[in-house]
Write an enzyme that holds these catalytic residues in place. Sequence first.
Site, PDB file in Angstrom:
ATOM      1  N   ASP A 155       0.845  -1.190   0.000  1.00  0.00           N
ATOM      2  CA  ASP A 155       0.000   0.000   0.000  1.00  0.00           C
ATOM      3  C   ASP A 155       0.883   1.243   0.000  1.00  0.00           C
ATOM      4  O   ASP A 155       2.028   1.198  -0.448  1.00  0.00           O
ATOM      5  CB  ASP A 155      -0.941  -0.050   1.226  1.00  0.00           C
ATOM      6  CG  ASP A 155      -2.281   0.594   0.942  1.00  0.00           C
ATOM      7  OD1 ASP A 155      -2.297   1.784   0.638  1.00  0.00           O
ATOM      8  OD2 ASP A 155      -3.316  -0.096   1.028  1.00  0.00           O
ATOM      9  N   HIS A 228      -4.148   6.244   3.065  1.00  0.00           N
ATOM     10  CA  HIS A 228      -4.731   4.982   2.612  1.00  0.00           C
ATOM     11  C   HIS A 228      -4.051   3.761   3.231  1.00  0.00           C
ATOM     12  O   HIS A 228      -4.704   2.852   3.731  1.00  0.00           O
ATOM     13  CB  HIS A 228      -4.629   4.942   1.086  1.00  0.00           C
ATOM     14  CG  HIS A 228      -5.334   3.805   0.428  1.00  0.00           C
ATOM     15  ND1 HIS A 228      -4.761   2.566   0.266  1.00  0.00           N
ATOM     16  CD2 HIS A 228      -6.565   3.724  -0.130  1.00  0.00           C
ATOM     17  CE1 HIS A 228      -5.613   1.777  -0.371  1.00  0.00           C
ATOM     18  NE2 HIS A 228      -6.719   2.456  -0.615  1.00  0.00           N
ATOM     19  N   SER A 576     -11.050  -1.111  -1.208  1.00  0.00           N
ATOM     20  CA  SER A 576      -9.790  -1.011  -0.460  1.00  0.00           C
ATOM     21  C   SER A 576     -10.001  -1.292   1.015  1.00  0.00           C
ATOM     22  O   SER A 576      -9.108  -1.777   1.683  1.00  0.00           O
ATOM     23  CB  SER A 576      -9.226   0.410  -0.557  1.00  0.00           C
ATOM     24  OG  SER A 576      -8.466   0.561  -1.707  1.00  0.00           O
TER      25      SER A 576
END
Length: 793
Positions: A155, A228, A576
Site C-alpha cells: 500500500d 490509505h 480497499s
Amino acid sequence: MEKSSFLCHCHVLLLLLLLLLIGPFIQQAASSSNNQKKAYIVYFGEHHGEKSVEEIKERHHSYLMYVKESEEDAKSCLLYNYKHSINAFAAILTPQQASKLSELDEVVSVIESKKYRMETTRSWEFSGVEEDKPTINDLVSRANYGKDVVIGMLDSGVWPNSKSFSDKGMGPLPKSWKGICQTGPAFQSAHCNRKIIGARYYLKGYEHHFGRLNETADYRSPCDKDGHGSHTASIAGGRRVYNVSAFGGVAWGTASGGAPWARLAIYKVCWAIPNQMKALGNVCFDTDMLAAMDDAIADGVDVLSLSIGKSEPYNYTDDGIAIGALHAVKKDIVVSCSAGNYGPTPSALSNVAPWIITVGASTVDREFYSPVILGNGLKIKGLSVAPSKLERKKMYPLVYAGDIMNPHAPRNQSGLCVAGSLSHEKAKGKIVLCFRGEGISRFAGSLEVQRSGGAGMILGNVPAVGRRPHADPHFVPATAVSYEDANVILKYIKSRTNPTATIVPPVTIYGSRPAPAMANFSSRGPNPIDPHFLKPDITAPGVDILAAWSEQDSPTKLSKYLDPRIVQYNLYSGTSMSCPHVSAAAALLRAIHPTWSQAAIRSALMTTSTTNNKSGQPITDDSTPDNSPATPFSFGSGHFRPSKAADPGLVYDSNYTDYLHYLCGLKMNSIDPSFTCPPRPLHPHDLNYPSIAVPQLRDVVRIKRTVTNVGGGGKSVYFFKSEAPPGVAVSASPNILYFNRVGERKKFTITISRKVNSSSSSRRSKKGEEYSFGWFAWSDEIHYVRSPIAVST
Ligand SMILES: *[C@@H]1O[C@H](CO)[C@@H](O)[C@H](O)[C@H]1NC(C)=O
Ligand SMILES: *[C@@H]1O[C@H](CO)[C@@H](O)[C@H](O)[C@H]1NC(C)=O
Ligand SMILES: *[C@@H]1O[C@H](CO)[C@@H](O)[C@H](O)[C@H]1NC(C)=O
Ligand SMILES: *[C@@H]1O[C@H](CO)[C@@H](O)[C@H](O)[C@H]1NC(C)=O
Ligand SMILES: *[C@@H]1O[C@H](CO)[C@@H](O)[C@H](O)[C@H]1NC(C)=O
Ligand SMILES: *[C@@H]1O[C@H](CO)[C@@H](O)[C@H](O)[C@H]1NC(C)=O
Ligand SMILES: *[C@@H]1O[C@H](CO)[C@@H](O)[C@H](O)[C@H]1NC(C)=O
Ligand SMILES: *[C@@H]1O[C@H](CO)[C@@H](O)[C@H](O)[C@H]1NC(C)=O
C-alpha cells in the site's frame, strides 16, 4: 532517462475525479510514442537450484548484455532483480530490445510495466459503518487475536505513530520472521516494533515513470503521507482503540483491526502522483509490487493484502499482481485483493485470478444521524460527521443557494454552491440549501458556504450522483439529505417569507439502514478474463470504515491550504477497505488452523458467508433503483462471517499444481515454464473452486469437484441440496457423501443442464445480461457448505 507524462494514462486515474474541486485538469494526452523506452518485467518463472543472489544477478545481467551496448548501459537500465521466489528482472528497454529478449527460449515473457491504483472510491464515498463485532469477537479470541500471524500490506506505507500500531503487551517477533525495517524520512528504526515488524519501500518503477520522487509530496520511506496505507493496515491488524472521534465532535466508536494481535509487515509500493497543484492520489507500478511480493514471500508473511487494482482487465500472464500472487500461493500465503470500485458496470473487475480472494464492498448498519428541523416543525433525515457549532434550539434563517447568487455567477450552476457563486451579504449567518453537482466535490459547497459566512449548509443529493447521501466532515455545520427531502426543503423555502431551520448535531446510531447492502461502487462480475469463475468471491464492510489516518493528509484529502485539519482516524470507503477485513479473517483462520492451505481458507470464508442481511432477507443492491436483491455478481458467495469460517465442515482445496493445470487449460501455462502441461489439460471449470460459473450453457456440463472433510467429528454424512437457476437443472452425483475421518476427500460431479423447453432462446449472453443464479450446498445438519451458481444460457 525520459520522464513520461502521467496524463497519458489518465483512464487509470479516473477515480481522481473525486478531487475535482480544483477543476478539470485531467486531459487526455496522446500515448507515448513507440520508440520510447519503457519499464519491462523480463520473466523466467521460478528459480531452480540453490543459486546465490550474486549468481542470479549475474545471470540477469547476461540477458541485459544480450540487448544492451555496454556494461554501463546494462547496469543503469536495471530496476530490480527479483531473486527469491520470482525469477525475473525489471529493466528499461526499447520495444525492440524487449521483443528481442522475448524471443529467447529461457525467457517466458516480457511484460510491459503497468500502473495500478488504490481502490478507494471514485467519489470518495463517505457515510455509515463498521464490522460485525459481536460475531467476529469469538473468532478473534479463539485465534488468540491473530497472534504471530504476519499480514503483509502492499500500500502507501504506514503512519507509525498511530495508536492503532502500538505494540504494548505484544510478545517477541515470530522466530521465522526474516523481514527488515528500512528507514528514511519520518521513519526511523524505532518505528518498527512488535506490531509493525517489517517495513520496506519500492519506487524504482515509479521513478522511472515520473522522475525522481517529489519529497514534499511523499516520504522516501515506509511512512505514509496519503492515509490509505495506514487505513488499510489498521483495518487488517490495528489494535483496538476506543472512543475514537474526529472533527471535534462525533464520537464514532472503536477502531479495531480484525486481527488485533497480528503482526504487520509494510511494503510501500504506492506513491503520490506528481502534480504542482494538488496531491492527486497515489499510483502503484507492477515492477515495484512484484519486488515487494518477492521480498514478502521470502520474509515469511502468512497473508498478503492488496487494496490495489486497475480498471481494465489483464490476462493473468500480463498482470503483475496475479503473477506475484501465484508465487505467494505456492508458499501457501493467502492473497486477498480488492475487486475494484468500478461498479455497477458489469465485468469491470480487478484481481480475478482463482488463486486470489477477490473482495467486494458492502455497507454496515451504522449511520451518523444529523436531522434538519424546519421552522414548521418538520424533521428531515440527514447524515453528517461535521461538528456542529450552531446554537442549541436556535432557529436560523434558511435560504436556497440559487436565490442568493452573486450577480456574475454562472446561471447554469445555480444552487450548486460552486466556488465564488454565493453572495456574502445574503448568505451571512444563514443555513444555505445547496445541491450536489456531477463532478463537483462534496466539499465544494461547504467551502463556499464557509467563505460566504453562512452558518450552516444542507446538501441535497441529485439523482445523477447516486441515491445515497454521504455523512461528511464538512467545514461548516452541515448535513446531507436525499433528493426527495431536498425538494421538500426547497418547497418549504419557496412557500414562506421567513423560512428557518436548524441542524441537529450528529449522533452515531446503529441498525437504521439496510445492512449489509452492496455498495453501488463495488465492481461486478462476470469475470472478464475467465467467465468459468464467479468473481468477486465475497463481500465485506467497505463503506464508511473508521480506521487510522496519516497526520500528514487532511481528512478530506483536499490540500492543506483548503483543509488544514489533522486527524488520527478517518472514515473511508472502497473495496480497499473491505479487502483488509478479509485479510484479517484469513489471518485469524491461519492462526486457528495453521495447516490449512490458502485455498482451504478461501473456501471456508466463501462457503460460510451469508446472502442475507441482518433481518434475514436477501442482501440488497444499492445500485438498483428499488433496492432489489443483489446477485453473486456483486457479492460472490455472500457477506463474510469469519466466526463461522473457523468450522466450515468441508473445504474445496486446491494447490499450486492445480492452478498450473488450470492455466494449461487456458493455454497460459507460461507462469511456471518448468511445468509440463498434460496432453489433456484441465477444463477451466474443473478447478476445485467453491463456486460455479457456466458461461453460455448449450446443453449440459458436468463439473468436477472434490471436498475435504475438516469437520471436528470425523464421521459424518452430507446431503446435497440445491436451488437451480431458472431455466436449468442442477444435480450432483453422488448426492450423499460419507466421511469417516478428518482429511478424507470425496469427489462428486455437478451436472448442469438446460431445460429442454426453457424460454431463453439461442441468444448469446453478453456481459452478464442473461445470467441467472442459483446455489448448491452440502449439509450434515450442522454445517452448511454453500456455493453459488451463475449460468448464462
Ligand atoms: C512537490 O510537491 C509539492 C507539494 O505537493 C508542490 O507544492 C511542489 O510544487 C512540488 N514540486 C515539484 C517540483 O513538482
Ligand atoms: C468511552 O466513552 C464512554 C462514554 O463516553 C465511556 O463510558 C467509556 O468508559 C469510554 N471507554 C474508554 C475505553 O475510554
Ligand atoms: C488474453 O489472452 C488471450 C489468449 O492469449 C487473448 O485471446 C485475449 O485477448 C487476452 N485478453 C486480454 C484482456 O488481454
Ligand atoms: C455552465 O456553462 C458554462 C459555459 O456556458 C460551461 O462551461 C459549464 O460546463 C456549464 N456548467 C454546468 C454545470 O452545466
Ligand atoms: C451508482 O453510481 C453511479 C455512478 O457511478 C450513479 O450514476 C448512479 O446513480 C448510482 N446509483 C444509485 C442507485 O445510487
Ligand atoms: C434486509 O433486506 C430487505 C430486502 O431484502 C429489506 O427490506 C430490509 O430492510 C433489510 N433489512 C436490513 C436490516 O438490512
Ligand atoms: C496438489 O493437489 C493434487 C490433487 O488436486 C495432488 O495430487 C497433489 O499431490 C498436490 N500437490 C501438492 C504439491 O500438494
Ligand atoms: C414446456 O413446458 C411446459 C410446462 O412447463 C409444458 O406444458 C410444455 O408441454 C413443454 N413444451 C415442450 C415443447 O416440451
